[in-house]
Write a protein that holds these residues in place. Structure first.
Motif, PDB file in Angstrom:
ATOM      1  N   THR A 552       0.846  -1.192   0.000  1.00 51.06           N
ATOM      2  CA  THR A 552       0.000   0.000   0.000  1.00 51.06           C
ATOM      3  C   THR A 552       0.881   1.240   0.000  1.00 51.06           C
ATOM      4  N   ILE A 553       0.335   2.290  -0.588  1.00 47.61           N
ATOM      5  CA  ILE A 553       1.000   3.579  -0.628  1.00 47.61           C
ATOM      6  C   ILE A 553       0.045   4.618  -0.055  1.00 47.61           C
ATOM      7  N   ALA A 554       0.539   5.821   0.129  1.00 48.28           N
ATOM      8  CA  ALA A 554      -0.292   6.915   0.629  1.00 48.28           C
ATOM      9  C   ALA A 554      -0.799   7.731  -0.552  1.00 48.28           C
ATOM     10  N   LEU A 555      -2.104   7.823  -0.675  1.00 52.49           N
ATOM     11  CA  LEU A 555      -2.745   8.671  -1.692  1.00 52.49           C
ATOM     12  C   LEU A 555      -3.300   9.886  -0.975  1.00 52.49           C
ATOM     13  N   ARG A 556      -2.810  11.070  -1.363  1.00 54.05           N
ATOM     14  CA  ARG A 556      -3.224  12.292  -0.688  1.00 54.05           C
ATOM     15  C   ARG A 556      -3.925  13.215  -1.672  1.00 54.05           C
ATOM     16  N   GLY A 557      -4.968  13.828  -1.175  1.00 57.28           N
ATOM     17  CA  GLY A 557      -5.629  14.904  -1.901  1.00 57.28           C
ATOM     18  C   GLY A 557      -5.565  16.155  -1.057  1.00 57.28           C
ATOM     19  N   LEU A 558      -4.762  17.125  -1.455  1.00 61.55           N
ATOM     20  CA  LEU A 558      -4.541  18.341  -0.666  1.00 61.55           C
ATOM     21  C   LEU A 558      -4.834  19.569  -1.513  1.00 61.55           C
ATOM     22  N   GLY A 559      -5.507  20.513  -0.929  1.00 66.03           N
ATOM     23  CA  GLY A 559      -5.808  21.757  -1.614  1.00 66.03           C
ATOM     24  C   GLY A 559      -6.883  21.572  -2.671  1.00 66.03           C
ATOM     25  N   GLU A 571      11.135  17.990 -10.289  1.00 68.00           N
ATOM     26  CA  GLU A 571      11.072  17.578 -11.687  1.00 68.00           C
ATOM     27  C   GLU A 571       9.636  17.728 -12.162  1.00 68.00           C
ATOM     28  N   GLY A 572       9.437  18.088 -13.412  1.00 66.03           N
ATOM     29  CA  GLY A 572       8.102  18.212 -13.973  1.00 66.03           C
ATOM     30  C   GLY A 572       7.408  19.502 -13.574  1.00 66.03           C
ATOM     31  N   ARG A 573       6.080  19.433 -13.429  1.00 65.88           N
ATOM     32  CA  ARG A 573       5.277  20.604 -13.107  1.00 65.88           C
ATOM     33  C   ARG A 573       4.214  20.233 -12.091  1.00 65.88           C
ATOM     34  N   LEU A 574       3.498  21.259 -11.591  1.00 60.76           N
ATOM     35  CA  LEU A 574       2.428  21.040 -10.638  1.00 60.76           C
ATOM     36  C   LEU A 574       1.217  20.425 -11.318  1.00 60.76           C
ATOM     37  N   ALA A 575       0.384  19.755 -10.530  1.00 61.08           N
ATOM     38  CA  ALA A 575      -0.838  19.139 -11.046  1.00 61.08           C
ATOM     39  C   ALA A 575      -1.944  20.190 -11.075  1.00 61.08           C
ATOM     40  N   HIS A 576      -2.399  20.536 -12.285  1.00 57.60           N
ATOM     41  CA  HIS A 576      -3.447  21.542 -12.446  1.00 57.60           C
ATOM     42  C   HIS A 576      -4.745  20.918 -12.969  1.00 57.60           C
ATOM     43  N   GLY A 577      -4.628  20.048 -13.947  1.00 59.16           N
ATOM     44  CA  GLY A 577      -5.818  19.507 -14.590  1.00 59.16           C
ATOM     45  C   GLY A 577      -6.394  18.306 -13.873  1.00 59.16           C
ATOM     46  N   ARG A 578      -7.422  17.747 -14.489  1.00 58.00           N
ATOM     47  CA  ARG A 578      -8.076  16.565 -13.928  1.00 58.00           C
ATOM     48  C   ARG A 578      -7.141  15.360 -14.034  1.00 58.00           C
ATOM     49  N   ASP A 579      -7.203  14.512 -13.022  1.00 57.17           N
ATOM     50  CA  ASP A 579      -6.450  13.254 -12.967  1.00 57.17           C
ATOM     51  C   ASP A 579      -4.937  13.474 -13.008  1.00 57.17           C
ATOM     52  N   GLU A 580      -4.477  14.657 -12.688  1.00 61.88           N
ATOM     53  CA  GLU A 580      -3.041  14.910 -12.637  1.00 61.88           C
ATOM     54  C   GLU A 580      -2.558  14.840 -11.188  1.00 61.88           C
ATOM     55  N   ALA A 581      -1.326  14.360 -11.017  1.00 61.64           N
ATOM     56  CA  ALA A 581      -0.779  14.173  -9.674  1.00 61.64           C
ATOM     57  C   ALA A 581       0.727  14.324  -9.720  1.00 61.64           C
ATOM     58  N   VAL A 582       1.292  14.529  -8.541  1.00 60.97           N
ATOM     59  CA  VAL A 582       2.743  14.514  -8.364  1.00 60.97           C
ATOM     60  C   VAL A 582       3.069  13.383  -7.392  1.00 60.97           C
ATOM     61  N   ALA A 583       4.254  12.815  -7.530  1.00 57.65           N
ATOM     62  CA  ALA A 583       4.624  11.645  -6.734  1.00 57.65           C
ATOM     63  C   ALA A 583       6.012  11.824  -6.156  1.00 57.65           C
ATOM     64  N   SER A 627       0.278  12.480  -4.764  1.00 61.07           N
ATOM     65  CA  SER A 627      -0.557  13.587  -4.291  1.00 61.07           C
ATOM     66  C   SER A 627      -1.276  14.240  -5.464  1.00 61.07           C
ATOM     67  N   THR A 628      -2.518  14.561  -5.227  1.00 58.96           N
ATOM     68  CA  THR A 628      -3.324  15.289  -6.197  1.00 58.96           C
ATOM     69  C   THR A 628      -4.196  16.277  -5.419  1.00 58.96           C
ATOM     70  N   SER A 629      -5.102  16.940  -6.094  1.00 57.59           N
ATOM     71  CA  SER A 629      -5.975  17.887  -5.408  1.00 57.59           C
ATOM     72  C   SER A 629      -7.182  17.156  -4.822  1.00 57.59           C
ATOM     73  N   LEU A 630      -7.769  17.742  -3.819  1.00 53.39           N
ATOM     74  CA  LEU A 630      -8.964  17.152  -3.219  1.00 53.39           C
ATOM     75  C   LEU A 630     -10.112  17.099  -4.223  1.00 53.39           C
ATOM     76  N   ASP A 631     -10.162  18.052  -5.153  1.00 58.09           N
ATOM     77  CA  ASP A 631     -11.214  18.043  -6.173  1.00 58.09           C
ATOM     78  C   ASP A 631     -11.118  16.808  -7.057  1.00 58.09           C
ATOM     79  N   THR A 632      -9.901  16.379  -7.381  1.00 56.38           N
ATOM     80  CA  THR A 632      -9.736  15.193  -8.233  1.00 56.38           C
ATOM     81  C   THR A 632     -10.269  13.950  -7.543  1.00 56.38           C
ATOM     82  N   LEU A 633      -9.995  13.794  -6.261  1.00 63.87           N
ATOM     83  CA  LEU A 633     -10.494  12.623  -5.542  1.00 63.87           C
ATOM     84  C   LEU A 633     -12.018  12.691  -5.376  1.00 63.87           C
ATOM     85  N   ARG A 634     -12.560  13.890  -5.228  1.00 69.12           N
ATOM     86  CA  ARG A 634     -14.014  14.006  -5.081  1.00 69.12           C
ATOM     87  C   ARG A 634     -14.747  13.673  -6.377  1.00 69.12           C
TER      88      ARG A 634
END
Length: 820
Positions: A552-559, A571-583, A627-634
């Motif tokens: 198991t890993i930690a899946l976080r939705g923040l902000g 590395e890369g960029r921030l997650a802005h769109g739908r289904d985008e995440a950083v790891a 990690s992704t945004s709380l909106d993506t998980l909702r």
């Protein structure tokens, strides 16, 4: 044997300072290696001891209350099981401290993964509200046997019956709940269950987890933890300290060996006549080699024994984590062997480098061979040509030879305009230049033509006239300087952890958990109402099964998309769109993916597919976080609500004061924790770095003294010639000081140029191995590096000034005997 001892005693009296530095450097190196071994043992053994004595489970699986977990006992490869045990989440409070816990219902200690009670006693049916608390959680709650724990928001009270050690992942404030064992009746309405599997082959852990999840169904499994994860968490920062000490200890050992090799080589070149006399009176080549070998082995042995005795005597008396590590290590089975093997290995390494250099002394012929161009007349002629040029006029040569004969007392000097062949002192055959003897290069000639001071030109010429020898000296001196630059980079990186936590993945200072007594709107209003809270980011963190269902890993939705969480990207960029995440790096390594890939994970019965668009620096959960945004998980689960809040404070705010105000304002509904900074566990590294720099400075000082001695001895053969052409003792001293300064400057430039990238590579490699990821390294500022280089060069010049001044004021008779 008597003559050998007298020679060694005479050499010791002549080089007392060098002998003392060799002993101290060896002691520091051996002490570093012993401390590194102790930290490695301390990092691994406590957890390993608990795991062995408790017959710990290799896998712990948490499921819902209805999962049929008993059938896991029949899987191939499962030796035995512990449980299943009913579990429930709760919050306990004691002495104003609150902590989330997992209540685990059990009536007796099982044969597998039975906790080791360290204080108090185990559960008893006579005390239905009694609990046993995991040791780290007990320290956080300041709880001892007999204390009472409360459950905020309820009237329940629990009595601490005992404190126990467990091989499972331990309590971490704000990250992992603590473990509390209680009778099944005290658990109440369980929300899940846990079962531990002990395997016949621990290497098959991933396969066993995969089969267990397949049997139960991915939707039934909420969390999986393995013994590898628990061991890595238990080792923590102690392993890092051990790695740092071991790395610098080995580097210092190599530097010390090279310094000893250079010191013996320089001493042999300066005592060729003495060695020839020893052989002429009957010393064999083997005896000459043994003189140098045994002498330096004695120095190394004295330092190694002193370090081992001091480490053994101090032990746990050393304050802080190093003392704890030594105390534990001294009780381990391999302690005695390591205490012998490490000093012996260091002494043998130094003996090998010493023997290689001493072997050259055995090859010195018993009758000194006349060196070309070593006669005073020839040397004076060569030195004159340094200033008159290769095509000097005949009258100049005649005048110089007359001056030479007058200085040497061969015959009265009389000027002559005729050029006659000199049969008494024939011109030697051309040979490579030796310090000032020989012709200068075109650049040096032009420098003299421009009117630069002769001492400066001759000093630079002397420093680099013999390329092979000069490069060897620069390399030996650059190695300890390189390691010092690496140590300074480690210090600077730790300082950045404290001063700029947002740059290492910690943009927030507080984590807040709210219970069901407050709504999301009320909680955010309460948090943002504090004047020192700059922003509150709602979020949720759940355990997700990775592809392959092996962990198991930690899946976080923040902000939210309107107020995104300020991740620190490497590395890369921030997650802005739908289904985008950083790891984090740990997750990328665990899944063998990289930025730009899509990953699929399972949260309960629902799959979650995310596109990794960036790699964030993640100091939590060994980097196994996506990690992704709380909106993506909702979007995947509309009923998902925020369970935690990350607070970013204003500049200058004290996290503990803000936590106290929020806890009081929440009236028992808020659980506030300071975010754990990895630098808090690295505080002992500061003292380690200071000690390592001192040891490396000693080694550099040994090499510097060797270089100064060699430069002074080489200059003695040119002293008469330099005086003959009119240089004052102060100018002759300046030549040696300039030569030493040029050598030190070259070593500083090489050490700094190589040490900065090497430090970045080492720190980033450690970050990747720990799961945090690369991008943590911070080099010292240019001003500090310049000050460091200037101090090294000026210190070298200052050390060379006194011996150079003494050599420049030697009597003519002494000088003639040195060059004869």
């Amino acid at each position: 044997m008597r003559a050998t001892l007298r020679w060694a005693h005479s050499d010791l009296r002549t080089h007392r300072g060098e002998a003392l530095f060799l002993v101290l450097a060896t002691a520091g190196i051996v002490a570093s290696l012993l401390l590194a071994t102790a930290l490695f043992g301390y990092a691994t053994n406590p957890w390993q001891r608990v795991f062995t004595q408790s017959r710990g489970a290799h896998v712990w699986i948490h499921t819902g209350p209805s999962a049929q977990v008993r059938q896991l006992a029949g899987l191939d490869g499962v030796e035995s099981v512990s449980g299943p045990y009913p579990t429930a989440s709760a919050t306990l409070a004691s002495r104003g401290v609150r902590a989330p816990v997992e209540l685990r219902g059990t009536d007796e200690r099982a044969a597998v993964d039975r906790p080791l009670v360290t204080a108090g006693h185990w559960l008893r049916s006579a005390t239905p509200d009694g609990v046993v608390v995991e040791s780290r959680l007990a320290r956080a709650l300041l709880a001892e046997p007999g204390d009472t724990l409360t459950l905020p928001g309820t009237a329940r009270r629990l009595t601490v019956l005992g404190i126990a050690d467990s091989a499972e992942p331990r309590y971490r404030p704000g990250e992992r709940p603590g473990l509390v064992w209680a009778l099944p009746s005290a658990v109440g309405d369980p929300a899940g269950q846990a079962i531990g599997l002990r395997l016949t082959n621990p290497d098959d852990t991933d396969y066993a987890v995969q089969r267990a999840v397949t049997v139960l169904g991915a939707g039934a499994v909420s969390e999986v933890s393995t013994w590898q994860q628990a061991r890595a968490e238990a080792q923590g920062d102690n392993r890092l300290l051990g790695q740092v000490l071991g790395l610098f200890g080995l580097g210092a050992l190599i530097a010390a060996g090279l310094a000893v090799h250079g010191a013996i080589g320089t001493r042999i070149r300066g005592h060729l006549r003495d060695i020839s006399i020893l052989k002429a009176v009957g010393f064999t080549p083997g005896q000459v080699v043994r003189v140098f070998l045994l002498q330096h082995i004695a120095y190394a042995l004295l330092g190694a024994v002193a370090a081992a005795a001091l480490t053994q005597a101090l032990g746990s008396r050393i304050p802080g984590r190093l003392g704890d590590a030594l105390g534990v290590w001294q009780g381990l089975p391999g302690h005695t062997a390591a205490l012998i093997v490490i000093p012996v290995g260091a002494v043998l390494f130094i003996a090998a480098t010493t023997g290689l250099a001493a072997w050259r002394a055995g090859r010195v012929p018993p009758v000194p061979v006349q060196r070309p161009a070593t006669t005073p007349t020839g040397r004076l002629t060569d030195v004159a040509r340094l200033f008159l040029g290769p095509r000097s006029s005949a009258p100049a040569d005649v005048r110089l030879r007359g001056l030479t004969r007058r200085i040497l007392g061969r015959r009265p000097w009389a000027p002559s305009t005729e050029r006659r062949p000199d049969t008494a002192h024939p011109t030697p055959a051309p040979r490579p230049p030796v310090l000032p003897a020989g012709q200068l290069g075109g650049l040096a000639r032009r420098a003299l033509g421009l009117g630069l001071p002769p001492a400066l030109v001759l000093g630079c010429h002397r420093a680099f006239s013999r390329r092979g020898r000069s490069l060897g000296t620069v390399a030996r001196l650059a190695l300890p300087l390189l390691l010092i630059v690496v140590a300074m980079s480690a210090w600077t990186t730790i300082d950045r952890f404290h001063s700029s936590p947002e740059r290492i993945g910690l943009p927030t200072a507080l984590t807040v958990h709210a219970d069901t007594g407050l709504t999301d709107r009320e909680t955010r209003s309460l948090l943002e109402g504090d004047p020192q809270v700059a922003a509150a980011y709602p979020g949720v963190e759940v355990a997700a099964l990775v592809p392959g269902q092996t962990a198991t890993i930690a899946l976080r939705g923040l902000g939210t998309r309107q107020a995104p969480y300020p991740y620190t990207l490497a590395e890369g960029r921030l997650a802005h769109g739908r289904d985008e995440a950083v790891a984090g790096q740990g997750l990328l390594d665990a899944l063998d993916v990289r930025v730009g890939d899509w990953v699929r994970m399972t949260v309960g019965d629902q799959p979650q597919i995310l596109h990794i668009v960036g790699r964030s620096i993640e100091p939590e959960n060994a980097g196994r976080v996506i990690s992704t945004s709380l909106d993506t998980l909702r979007e995947n689960d509309p009923g998902l609500g925020a369970t935690l809040y990350q607070l970013r404070l204003r500049a200058g705010a004290d996290p503990h004061e803000v936590a106290g105000r929020l806890t009081a304002a929440g009236d028992g509904h808020l659980d506030v924790h300071a975010v754990t900074n990895p630098a808090d566990g690295l505080s002992p590294l500061r003292g380690v770095v200071v000690g390592l720099i001192a040891v490396l400075a000693l080694i550099g000082l040994i090499e510097l003294l060797t270089a100064i001695g060699g430069t002074v001895r080489e200059g003695e053969r040119d002293l008469l010639a330099l005086k003959a052409i009119g240089l004052s003792p102060r100018q002759i001293t300046a030549i040696t000081v300039t030569a030493t300064g040029c050598t030190a400057l070259a070593a500083v430039l090489v050490g700094t140029a190589l040490g900065t990238p090497v430090a970045r590579w080492l720190i980033d490699a450690q970050g990747r191995s720990s799961g945090i990821g690369s991008g943590l390294a911070q080099s010292p500022s240019p001003a500090i590096l310049v000050l460091f280089g200037a101090a090294a060069v000026l210190g070298a010049a200052a050390l060379a000034a006194l011996p150079a001044a003494r050599a420049a004021r030697r009597r003519l008779a002494d000088t003639l005997s040195a060059v004869a």
